[in-house]
Design an enzyme around this catalytic site. Structure first.
Site, PDB file in Angstrom:
ATOM      1  N   GLU A 115      36.048  46.714  40.737  1.00  0.00           N
ATOM      2  CA  GLU A 115      36.204  47.358  39.433  1.00  0.00           C
ATOM      3  C   GLU A 115      36.854  46.431  38.413  1.00  0.00           C
ATOM      4  O   GLU A 115      36.418  46.359  37.262  1.00  0.00           O
ATOM      5  CB  GLU A 115      37.018  48.640  39.574  1.00  0.00           C
ATOM      6  CG  GLU A 115      36.255  49.746  40.274  1.00  0.00           C
ATOM      7  CD  GLU A 115      37.042  51.042  40.377  1.00  0.00           C
ATOM      8  OE1 GLU A 115      38.238  51.055  40.025  1.00  0.00           O
ATOM      9  OE2 GLU A 115      36.439  52.039  40.805  1.00  0.00           O
ATOM     10  N   GLU A 149      47.028  50.499  39.906  1.00  0.00           N
ATOM     11  CA  GLU A 149      46.124  51.470  40.525  1.00  0.00           C
ATOM     12  C   GLU A 149      46.893  52.604  41.198  1.00  0.00           C
ATOM     13  O   GLU A 149      47.562  52.392  42.210  1.00  0.00           O
ATOM     14  CB  GLU A 149      45.227  50.789  41.559  1.00  0.00           C
ATOM     15  CG  GLU A 149      44.277  49.778  40.961  1.00  0.00           C
ATOM     16  CD  GLU A 149      43.301  50.390  39.988  1.00  0.00           C
ATOM     17  OE1 GLU A 149      42.729  51.456  40.275  1.00  0.00           O
ATOM     18  OE2 GLU A 149      43.106  49.783  38.925  1.00  0.00           O
ATOM     19  N   GLU A 209      40.055  50.266  49.688  1.00  0.00           N
ATOM     20  CA  GLU A 209      40.549  50.562  48.328  1.00  0.00           C
ATOM     21  C   GLU A 209      40.828  49.272  47.567  1.00  0.00           C
ATOM     22  O   GLU A 209      40.522  49.166  46.381  1.00  0.00           O
ATOM     23  CB  GLU A 209      41.808  51.419  48.397  1.00  0.00           C
ATOM     24  CG  GLU A 209      42.308  51.868  47.038  1.00  0.00           C
ATOM     25  CD  GLU A 209      41.381  52.882  46.390  1.00  0.00           C
ATOM     26  OE1 GLU A 209      40.876  52.587  45.278  1.00  0.00           O
ATOM     27  OE2 GLU A 209      41.155  53.953  46.980  1.00  0.00           O
TER      28      GLU A 209
END
Length: 118
Positions: free
Chosen positions: A72, A24, A65
């Protein structure tokens, strides 16, 4: 027993952070921001309490986050094809990150304002 549980939880946390850093870009960028913020925040903060609040705000951004990334990844694992409801859920996670970033910005702006005597 408690020490063993803490040790295993620490290993799990390190694995999770490592996985997020490897996949990420947002997590990598926020970690760089945190690393830069430590010395800059120390110089800009009006007091130790402000410094703690400034760094804590950035850690909250990273925590949100990480949760968004987990959502996700799970959603992509459940169904890799596009799905409108899953897209909406991912958008909500993104909104949560935006809110956390806004809080961090407000804390840093307030600390700088206090430092400047505004």
């Amino acid at each position: 027993m408690a020490v063993h549980r803490l040790y295993r939880a620490t290993l799990n946390s390190i694995r999770g952070l490592s996985a997020a850093l490897g996949t990420e870009s947002a997590v990598r960028e926020e970690m760089v921001l945190l690393a830069l913020a430590l010395p800059v925040g120390w110089l800009l903060s009006p007091s130790i309490g402000w410094f703690v609040a400034m760094i804590a705000a950035l850690l909250v951004v990273l925590a949100v986050e990480m949760l968004n990334t987990a959502i996700e990844k799970l959603a992509d694992h459940v169904t890799p094809e596009r799905h409108p409801h899953i897209g909406m859920i991912k958008d909500m996670g993104s909104t949560a990150v935006s809110f956390a970033l806004t809080v961090a910005l407000l804390v840093w702006a307030a600390a700088i304002a206090v430092r400047l005597g505004l």
